[in-house]
Scaffold this active site. Structure first.
Site, PDB file in Angstrom:
ATOM      1  N   CYS A   2       0.583  -1.376   0.216  1.00  0.00           N
ATOM      2  CA  CYS A   2      -0.189  -0.067   0.014  1.00  0.00           C
ATOM      3  C   CYS A   2       0.741   0.746  -0.229  1.00  0.00           C
ATOM      4  O   CYS A   2       2.134   0.825   0.194  1.00  0.00           O
ATOM      5  CB  CYS A   2      -1.156  -0.297   0.953  1.00  0.00           C
ATOM      6  SG  CYS A   2      -2.194  -1.718   1.795  1.00  0.00           S
ATOM      7  N   ARG A  27       1.340   1.619  -6.016  1.00  0.00           N
ATOM      8  CA  ARG A  27       1.598   0.739  -4.749  1.00  0.00           C
ATOM      9  C   ARG A  27       0.329  -0.292  -4.457  1.00  0.00           C
ATOM     10  O   ARG A  27       0.104  -1.221  -3.456  1.00  0.00           O
ATOM     11  CB  ARG A  27       2.355   1.357  -3.707  1.00  0.00           C
ATOM     12  CG  ARG A  27       3.142   2.688  -3.710  1.00  0.00           C
ATOM     13  CD  ARG A  27       4.156   2.749  -2.561  1.00  0.00           C
ATOM     14  NE  ARG A  27       3.971   1.683  -1.547  1.00  0.00           N
ATOM     15  CZ  ARG A  27       5.425   1.362  -1.300  1.00  0.00           C
ATOM     16  NH1 ARG A  27       6.450   1.868  -1.609  1.00  0.00           N
ATOM     17  NH2 ARG A  27       5.887   0.889  -0.391  1.00  0.00           N
ATOM     18  N   TRP A  76      -3.699  -1.719  -1.706  1.00  0.00           N
ATOM     19  CA  TRP A  76      -3.335  -2.649  -2.131  1.00  0.00           C
ATOM     20  C   TRP A  76      -3.768  -3.874  -1.677  1.00  0.00           C
ATOM     21  O   TRP A  76      -3.317  -4.384  -0.605  1.00  0.00           O
ATOM     22  CB  TRP A  76      -2.074  -3.550  -3.122  1.00  0.00           C
ATOM     23  CG  TRP A  76      -1.971  -4.306  -3.962  1.00  0.00           C
ATOM     24  CD1 TRP A  76      -2.154  -4.392  -4.965  1.00  0.00           C
ATOM     25  CD2 TRP A  76      -1.452  -5.682  -3.770  1.00  0.00           C
ATOM     26  NE1 TRP A  76      -2.459  -5.472  -6.425  1.00  0.00           N
ATOM     27  CE2 TRP A  76      -1.495  -7.005  -5.014  1.00  0.00           C
ATOM     28  CE3 TRP A  76      -0.613  -6.238  -2.823  1.00  0.00           C
ATOM     29  CZ2 TRP A  76      -0.773  -7.732  -4.786  1.00  0.00           C
ATOM     30  CZ3 TRP A  76      -0.332  -7.759  -2.235  1.00  0.00           C
ATOM     31  CH2 TRP A  76      -0.467  -8.602  -3.096  1.00  0.00           C
ATOM     32  N   ASN A 102       1.227  -0.618   6.416  1.00  0.00           N
ATOM     33  CA  ASN A 102       1.738  -0.925   4.428  1.00  0.00           C
ATOM     34  C   ASN A 102       2.473  -2.630   4.985  1.00  0.00           C
ATOM     35  O   ASN A 102       3.044  -2.504   6.155  1.00  0.00           O
ATOM     36  CB  ASN A 102       2.404  -0.371   4.155  1.00  0.00           C
ATOM     37  CG  ASN A 102       2.992  -1.527   2.722  1.00  0.00           C
ATOM     38  OD1 ASN A 102       2.638  -1.810   2.544  1.00  0.00           O
ATOM     39  ND2 ASN A 102       4.513  -1.001   2.655  1.00  0.00           N
ATOM     40  N   GLY A 103       1.544  -3.818   4.207  1.00  0.00           N
ATOM     41  CA  GLY A 103       2.600  -5.459   5.060  1.00  0.00           C
ATOM     42  C   GLY A 103       1.602  -5.633   5.750  1.00  0.00           C
ATOM     43  O   GLY A 103       0.516  -5.679   5.100  1.00  0.00           O
ATOM     44  N   GLU A 487      10.102 -12.203 -21.131  1.00  0.00           N
ATOM     45  CA  GLU A 487       9.419 -10.662 -20.403  1.00  0.00           C
ATOM     46  C   GLU A 487       8.325 -10.571 -21.491  1.00  0.00           C
ATOM     47  O   GLU A 487       7.336  -9.830 -20.939  1.00  0.00           O
ATOM     48  CB  GLU A 487      10.693  -9.748 -20.572  1.00  0.00           C
ATOM     49  CG  GLU A 487      10.972  -8.445 -20.703  1.00  0.00           C
ATOM     50  CD  GLU A 487       9.962  -8.082 -18.977  1.00  0.00           C
ATOM     51  OE1 GLU A 487      10.048  -9.328 -17.587  1.00  0.00           O
ATOM     52  OE2 GLU A 487       9.800  -6.912 -18.474  1.00  0.00           O
ATOM     53  N   LYS A 491       5.197  -8.834 -19.782  1.00  0.00           N
ATOM     54  CA  LYS A 491       4.332  -7.665 -20.196  1.00  0.00           C
ATOM     55  C   LYS A 491       2.796  -7.829 -20.466  1.00  0.00           C
ATOM     56  O   LYS A 491       1.515  -7.607 -20.641  1.00  0.00           O
ATOM     57  CB  LYS A 491       5.205  -6.763 -21.150  1.00  0.00           C
ATOM     58  CG  LYS A 491       6.282  -6.516 -20.932  1.00  0.00           C
ATOM     59  CD  LYS A 491       6.119  -5.360 -20.098  1.00  0.00           C
ATOM     60  CE  LYS A 491       6.557  -5.777 -18.693  1.00  0.00           C
ATOM     61  NZ  LYS A 491       7.730  -5.700 -17.817  1.00  0.00           N
ATOM     62  N   GLU A 494       0.800  -8.794 -17.634  1.00  0.00           N
ATOM     63  CA  GLU A 494       0.573  -8.451 -16.776  1.00  0.00           C
ATOM     64  C   GLU A 494      -1.173  -7.692 -17.502  1.00  0.00           C
ATOM     65  O   GLU A 494      -1.599  -6.695 -16.511  1.00  0.00           O
ATOM     66  CB  GLU A 494       1.272  -7.430 -16.567  1.00  0.00           C
ATOM     67  CG  GLU A 494       1.724  -7.711 -15.631  1.00  0.00           C
ATOM     68  CD  GLU A 494       3.533  -6.554 -15.304  1.00  0.00           C
ATOM     69  OE1 GLU A 494       3.506  -6.206 -14.531  1.00  0.00           O
ATOM     70  OE2 GLU A 494       4.200  -6.760 -16.644  1.00  0.00           O
ATOM     71  N   HIS A 510       7.552 -30.789 -26.353  1.00  0.00           N
ATOM     72  CA  HIS A 510       7.741 -31.891 -25.059  1.00  0.00           C
ATOM     73  C   HIS A 510       6.303 -31.241 -24.022  1.00  0.00           C
ATOM     74  O   HIS A 510       6.313 -31.795 -23.197  1.00  0.00           O
ATOM     75  CB  HIS A 510       8.852 -31.766 -24.343  1.00  0.00           C
ATOM     76  CG  HIS A 510      10.438 -31.812 -24.742  1.00  0.00           C
ATOM     77  ND1 HIS A 510      10.788 -32.983 -25.097  1.00  0.00           N
ATOM     78  CD2 HIS A 510      11.210 -31.238 -25.120  1.00  0.00           C
ATOM     79  CE1 HIS A 510      11.557 -32.858 -26.161  1.00  0.00           C
ATOM     80  NE2 HIS A 510      11.950 -31.760 -25.793  1.00  0.00           N
ATOM     81  N   LYS A 606       3.409  -1.919  -7.715  1.00  0.00           N
ATOM     82  CA  LYS A 606       4.382  -1.362  -7.997  1.00  0.00           C
ATOM     83  C   LYS A 606       5.624  -2.078  -6.983  1.00  0.00           C
ATOM     84  O   LYS A 606       6.388  -2.945  -7.202  1.00  0.00           O
ATOM     85  CB  LYS A 606       4.464  -0.138  -8.367  1.00  0.00           C
ATOM     86  CG  LYS A 606       6.170   0.596  -8.797  1.00  0.00           C
ATOM     87  CD  LYS A 606       5.634   0.623 -10.389  1.00  0.00           C
ATOM     88  CE  LYS A 606       6.690   0.235 -10.738  1.00  0.00           C
ATOM     89  NZ  LYS A 606       7.149  -0.251 -11.926  1.00  0.00           N
TER      90      LYS A 606
HETATM   91  C1  F6R Z   1       7.102  -6.892 -14.261  1.00  0.00           C
HETATM   92  C2  F6R Z   1       6.883  -6.343 -13.132  1.00  0.00           C
HETATM   93  C3  F6R Z   1       7.688  -7.394 -12.078  1.00  0.00           C
HETATM   94  C4  F6R Z   1       8.477  -6.481 -11.128  1.00  0.00           C
HETATM   95  C5  F6R Z   1       8.575  -7.379  -9.484  1.00  0.00           C
HETATM   96  C6  F6R Z   1       9.899  -7.595  -9.156  1.00  0.00           C
HETATM   97  O1  F6R Z   1       6.288  -5.524 -14.967  1.00  0.00           O
HETATM   98  O2  F6R Z   1       7.783  -5.123 -12.599  1.00  0.00           O
HETATM   99  O3  F6R Z   1       7.303  -8.061 -12.451  1.00  0.00           O
HETATM  100  O4  F6R Z   1       9.977  -6.561 -12.248  1.00  0.00           O
HETATM  101  O5  F6R Z   1       7.829  -6.825  -9.099  1.00  0.00           O
HETATM  102  O6  F6R Z   1       9.859  -6.007  -8.137  1.00  0.00           O
HETATM  103  P1  F6R Z   1      11.496  -4.515  -7.792  1.00  0.00           P
HETATM  104  O7  F6R Z   1      11.980  -4.684  -9.405  1.00  0.00           O
HETATM  105  O8  F6R Z   1      11.086  -3.871  -7.475  1.00  0.00           O
HETATM  106  O9  F6R Z   1      11.990  -6.078  -7.034  1.00  0.00           O
END
Ligand code: F6R
Length: 611
Positions: A2, A27, A76, A102-103, A487, A491, A494, A510, A606
């Site tokens: 959060c 967040r 969140w 938060n947590g 990746e 993307k 997500e 496989h 995030k």
């Molecule tokens: C995907 C994304 C997440 C972060 C992951 C790690 O687009 O942003 O998969 O890469 O949550 O976050 P960090 O790099 O902050 O440890």
């Protein structure tokens, strides 16, 4: 996770809180809330409307009292559905205490049972609310808010940052943290706390980091930090990265942060490469804090990370093994924590984390340190918890990344890790000066190559036009193309919410090939094993898949129904930085076409400070 903010001594407290909440929405944004001290009482308002919570709250607070002290929260959800009832701030039975958190309080059920037996009424399903009632009991015993916080925190298990206020002491906010980020800050006759610096940019002028289990009492223009035992300690002053200014945290003419950040990639790479070459041509890593001798003693590297950062770590494995000839493992941070990894003083554990706060990565690094390993962090956030705790740091210099989906931080991470791999090669003597110099030159050409790839957005848009309506995607790659495929798939899932799997292309036959049928889209990253990939593309095409291939300008005869091209990069280890760009644009284009909020995808946040 959060976002939390607290303000005191600010005649425009509500405005400051909302400004902060808008910048903390990355967040989490399931719900939002605010509490203000109003004379002898607490005034509170909350809203829960998914991605619009903060804006709805801004409308709902039109009748708020004027107050100089308040707290705000954007959530969140972890415990309890995203609803108004579960939204923070939470209050005690008397309405004298309000807090945001938060947590996760892991022992909340244990703590709730005796509170309920003593007659407290808990009105939410959250793990947070028990804290308000525990503080209530301490205040009833005559404790001040800070003292109440200290004795309450001693009872908690888990990871948290928490900010509380009480109507009894209207200029005071009290905050504390354990394993979750929280900053305190001061401005002219004002005091603040927030989950991160972006919330306070332009308002505070001095920032302070809190260590685990420290409690901070913030009043207008002053603060006092104590340990749980009540001993006063000097707060740790932190500098703020000058590139993290208010302008950097705004959209700057783009429709959303994601497109702004995608287009900032050439700059992010160039800045990450700045000052890495000494006059004699050798590689320097200023913030490393680990001596060449210490690094020469290393006999194994373990990279730990999550999500996109993990994919950057996968590329690093190729770079470190190829250039520095060091055995390198890459591991998902949440997996490393709970097995018994063989780590010792000759192991270098590299945590890759844009935020420097991701709990799984943080704890994996702590585990590594307990085993005697040296730790190094690649992070985008100066003074993040990981950066403060690690033996060594290499900063990416991507500037603030607001969109939940990582783009510019991901490419900056690959580049920073590649510079680290070159430095290891230099100190271990596995690469001569001219090979080092030419690879570094090649790295410096990446901003231009990425810029060129961005200039081909129209080609990606044309493919988006054709693919809109498809629901199942496979992203295939081999060798260095595999992390790119992963990746690309991440993307897409997500932000578009489409089913997208990243797979090593050789594994298709496989098992997963059974899923390929007309209507399936296969996105194939052809390099560096182009010929092998051609066979895998043929296997998918034969089952009726629509095939999009990603290849370079020098490929004269690419297979597939649609072709996306990027400029060729001489060293294949560097190519993922360029190849990922059309896949970011593809995900972005499809998500926009589906009407999704690309910056704030559903269910995500995030910075992930929960396990
Ligand atoms: C995907 C994304 C997440 C972060 C992951 C790690 O687009 O942003 O998969 O890469 O949550 O976050 P960090 O790099 O902050 O440890």
């Amino acid at each position: 996770m959060c976002g939390i903010i607290g303000v005191t001594g600010d005649t425009a407290a509500l405005e400051t809180i909302f400004d902060g909440l808008r910048r903390l929405e990355y967040r989490g944004y399931d719900s939002a809330g605010v509490a203000l001290v109003d004379g002898g009482a607490i005034w509170r308002e909350r809203a829960a409307d998914g991605t619009h919570s903060v804006e709805d709250l801004a409308v709902a607070v039109a009748a708020a009292p004027r107050s100089a002290t308040g707290i705000g929260h954007t959530r969140w959800a972890t415990h309890g559905a995203p609803s108004v009832q579960n939204a923070h701030p939470h209050v005690d039975c008397t309405g004298r205490v309000a807090l945001v958190h938060n947590g996760i309080i892991e022992n909340h059920a244990e703590l709730a049972a005796p509170l309920l037996a003593r007659g407290h009424v808990l009105s939410s399903e959250t793990d947070t609310e028990v804290l308000a009632h525990l503080l209530e009991e301490e205040l009833a015993r005559g404790a001040g808010l800070a003292e109440a916080m200290r004795s309450t925190l001693g009872q908690l298990r888990g990871a948290f940052s928490v900010v509380a206020l009480t109507s009894e002491d209207p200029t005071l906010i009290v905050a504390a943290r354990r394993a979750v980020p929280l900053l305190a800050a001061l401005g002219e006759a004002r005091g603040f706390v927030a989950s991160d610096v972006s919330a306070l940019l332009g308002r505070a002028d001095r920032y302070f980091a809190l260590d685990d289990d420290q409690v901070v009492e913030v009043r207008p223009g002053s603060l006092r930090v104590t340990t749980l035992a009540g001993d006063e300690v000097d707060p740790t002053v932190v500098g703020v990265d000058p590139s993290w200014d208010v302008v950097a945290a705004q959209k700057g003419g783009f429709d959303d942060f994601m497109s702004k950040e995608i287009h900032e990639q050439p700059r992010a790479i160039a800045d990450t490469l700045l000052d890495r070459r000494a006059n004699d041509g050798s590689i320097v890593l200023d913030e490393l804090h680990l001596s060449p001798d210490e690094l020469r003693a290393v006999d194994k590297v373990v990279v730990v990370a999550c999500g996109s950062s993990f994919h950057a770590g996968m590329v690093a494995k190729y770079a470190i093994e190829r250039w520095a000839r060091l055995p390198t493992e890459v591991e998902i941070a949440s997996e490393l924590r709970y097995r018994e990894p063989v780590l010792h003083e000759r192991t270098l554990v590299v945590g890759v984390s844009q935020s420097g706060e991701t709990l799984d990565t943080l704890e994996a690094l702590r585990e590594a340190r307990r085993s005697g390993a040296r730790t190094l962090v690649v992070s985008n956030v100066v003074h993040s918890t990981m950066a403060r705790e690690a033996d060594g740091i290499v900063y990416t210099r991507a500037g603030p990344e607001v969109s939940v989906a990582s783009t510019k931080c991901h490419v900056a991470q690959i580049v920073a890790l590649e510079v680290l791999a070159l430095a290891l090669a230099q100190w271990r003597g596995t690469m001569g000066p001219s090979a080092l110099a030419s690879t570094l030159d090649e790295l410096h050409r990446l901003p231009a190559a990425v810029g060129e790839a961005l200039g081909r957005a129209k080609e990606v848009e044309d493919v988006v036009d054709v693919l809109v309506g498809a629901r199942d995607y496979f992203f295939l790659g081999r060798n260095l193309g595999y992390p790119v495929a992963l990746e690309g798939a991440l993307k897409l899932k997500e932000i578009s919410y489409l089913r997208a799997e990243g797979y090593p292309a050789g594994e298709l036959k496989h098992g997963p090939l059974a899923l390929v049928e007309p209507g399936t889209v296969v996105v194939a990253v052809l390099d560096p094993l182009r010929d092998k990939m051609r066979s895998n593309v043929a296997e998918a095409a034969a089952r009726g898949a629509t095939v999009v291939v990603l290849t370079t300008d020098d490929d004269t005869d690419p297979p597939g129904d649609h072709v996306l091209r990027v400029p060729a990069v001489r060293d294949p280890v560097l190519a993922p930085v360029v190849e990922v760009v059309p896949l970011q644009l593809l995900a972005y284009g499809l998500a926009r076409r589906l009407g999704n909020d690309v910056d704030r995808p559903r269910n995500l946040a995030k910075t992930v400070t929960v396990e």
